[in-house]
Design an enzyme around this catalytic site. Structure first.
Site, short mmCIF file in Angstrom:
data_model
loop_
_atom_site.label_atom_id
_atom_site.label_comp_id
_atom_site.label_asym_id
_atom_site.label_seq_id
_atom_site.Cartn_x
_atom_site.Cartn_y
_atom_site.Cartn_z
N SER A 1 -89.43 -30.97 7.74
CA SER A 1 -89.15 -30.01 6.68
C SER A 1 -90.41 -29.79 5.86
O SER A 1 -91.22 -30.70 5.70
CB SER A 1 -88.03 -30.57 5.80
N LYS B 1 -87.52 -35.74 7.04
CA LYS B 1 -86.62 -35.06 7.97
C LYS B 1 -87.08 -35.05 9.42
O LYS B 1 -88.26 -34.93 9.73
CB LYS B 1 -86.43 -33.61 7.51
N GLU C 1 -80.42 -26.44 17.93
CA GLU C 1 -79.76 -25.40 17.13
C GLU C 1 -80.05 -24.02 17.70
O GLU C 1 -79.18 -23.14 17.73
CB GLU C 1 -80.22 -25.49 15.67
#
Ligand code: ARG
Length: 463
Positions: A281, A287, A294
């Site tokens: 991130s 992260k 996705e």
């Protein structure tokens, strides 16, 4: 400024087309990728014309040489695509005439772009199916290889995303090999539909010339010819079928993506996606995001969109070729490209994934995964399944209150609920005991997983 049109029917229309029109009706920008197939089909057609004495041997030679040169020029990026040509068929024919003159004008004898494009797409699809199939095989192999590492490790199986029964991790992984196997077979069936040559159907009626349709079919590897010239140029049902097959591959990939997005969360922590397939991130330094998964999930939407578009293009088209059909290529290309890219990405992720067996084992006692096996144990003691189901149901309810697992109950406590229960009950309790007891073929235990891995290794090595 109006451009100079290169269309063969320019004599029929007055003046030059509006550039707006030229741009709107063109497909060259996207159908140029069919060039190889268009040239191969043109060479077969020319050979047949010469064999039928519709053109001379000298003309055959010139056309063939010209087409091969054009093919090389396109291959090497030296070919100048003439934007005034509507599509790849016109671009190649125009270039041929410019290159060899008069004989080039005979290439289109007994042919229409309508049967030409119907043949080109089939030839393209044949290759594309092979490319897709080899990517399917690659991901299947990746799953089998990963499964080999986890034949004995137990994880929970879910129904309704609620803990159901214990399985070995290998069995979970092998479930994807089965899904992709059906995708492989579907593509094989689709390829089977492409064996029919539409060449010789012309614009819609066939031709008054003595074309040898068997010859072009044979040269191009078709096993038969179409027997309705009208249908041959009117329908692209095989395009819808191809995209449907792509859509199901995408569906299966999206299920994998969804599983692993969930499984790689902190809450689950079942699977670890390799760092090389995660993003971080820009703000949160800790992260590790599964962005590739996705995107695989999201790209499925585009493939479904292509399927819907293709079906809708075909819907209610009047019999005969309609220009609507030109748009088929946008959707078959897009579906194939998307699915190939997703398959390759997913295969890389699977090949580098690790299951956190420690974390999974630590949580295995949650959720009474052995409850069904206990009910089946009671069936073995002569109790009707419905009754057994009830007995275990109340045992689970009392365990839940006492914060116990089923294996924590004493024999006395068991006997209070059912006198049929004996000391061997403990062999049917606990997830590891349960998976070892799975007896049916195709069950999710270690024995079956081992057999299936051997089966798939043999099967996939043949491809
Ligand atoms: N580019 C067209 C297609 O892909 C080729 C056929 C055009 N035929 C015609 N009569 N306008 O469908």
């Amino acid at each position: 400024m109006m451009g100079k049109s290169k269309k063969s029917w320019e004599k029929r229309l007055v003046g030059q087309p509006d550039p707006l029109m030229v741009d709107f009706v063109q497909s060259l920008s996207y159908d140029k990728r069919l060039y190889k197939y268009d040239i191969v089909a043109s060479i077969a057609h020319t050979q047949m014309l010469a064999d039928q004495k519709l053109i001379s041997k000298a003309e055959l030679k010139e056309i063939k040489t010209g087409l091969i040169e054009i093919s090389q020029e396109i291959e090497e990026g030296k070919f100048k695509f003439d934007k005034m040509c509507e599509d790849i068929h016109m671009a190649i024919e125009t270039a041929l005439v410019a290159k060899i003159g008069e004989p080039g004008k005979k290439l289109h004898t007994g042919r229409s772009r309508n049967d030409q494009v119907a043949a080109d797409i089939r030839l393209w699809m044949r290759d594309e199916i092979e490319a897709l199939q080899s990517k399917i095989t690659a991901i299947q192999k990746a799953f089998v290889k990963l499964a080999e590492k986890y034949v004995k490790d137990v994880m929970p199986a879910y129904t309704h995303l609620q803990r159901a029964q214990p399985i070995v991790i290998a069995a979970y992984l092998l479930s994807f090999v089965e899904q992709f196997e059906r995708d492989f077979i579907r593509l094989k069936n689709c390829r089977n539909m492409l064996k029919i040559s539409p060449l010789g159907s012309g614009a819609i009626t066939g031709s008054t010339l003595s074309l040898d349709r068997e010859s072009t079919a044979k040269q191009l590897g078709f096993s038969d010819i179409s027997y309705s010239s009208i249908d041959a140029v009117s329908d692209r049902d095989f395009c819808a079928e191809f995209i449907f097959d792509c859509a199901l591959i995408a569906t299966h990939l999206s299920r994998l993506a969804e599983d692993w997005i969930i499984y790689s969360s902190n809450e689950f922590g079942f699977v670890r996606i390799d760092d090389s397939y995660c993003t971080s991130s820009s703000m949160m330094p800790q992260k590790r995001n599964p962005d590739a998964l996705e995107l695989i999930r999201a790209k499925t939407a585009g493939v479904y969109g292509s399927l819907m578009a293709m079906l809708t293009i075909l819907k209610a088209q009047p019999t005969g070729y309609n220009r609507d059909l030109q748009e088929d290529k946008i959707h078959i290309f897009s579906a194939a490209d998307t699915v190939k890219a997703s398959l390759v990405m997913a295969q890389a992720i699977v090949s580098h994934a690790k299951f956190d067996t420690k974390k999974i084992s630590a949580g295995l006692e949650e959720g009474f995964l052995d409850a069904t096996a206990l009910a089946e144990y009671l069936v073995g003691k002569g109790i009707a399944f419905r009754e057994a189901h009830g007995i275990v149901g109340s045992l689970v309810a009392s365990c839940e209150k006492a914060n116990k697992k089923l294996a924590d109950l004493s024999l006395d406590e068991f006997k209070k609920n059912s006198p049929a229960i004996e000391t061997d009950v403990y062999e049917s309790l606990g997830p590891i005991n349960v998976v070892a007891k799975y007896a049916t073929d195709g069950a999710a235990g270690p024995k079956q997983a081992k057999e299936q891995i051997a089966y798939w290794n043999k099967q996939l090595a043949k491809r």
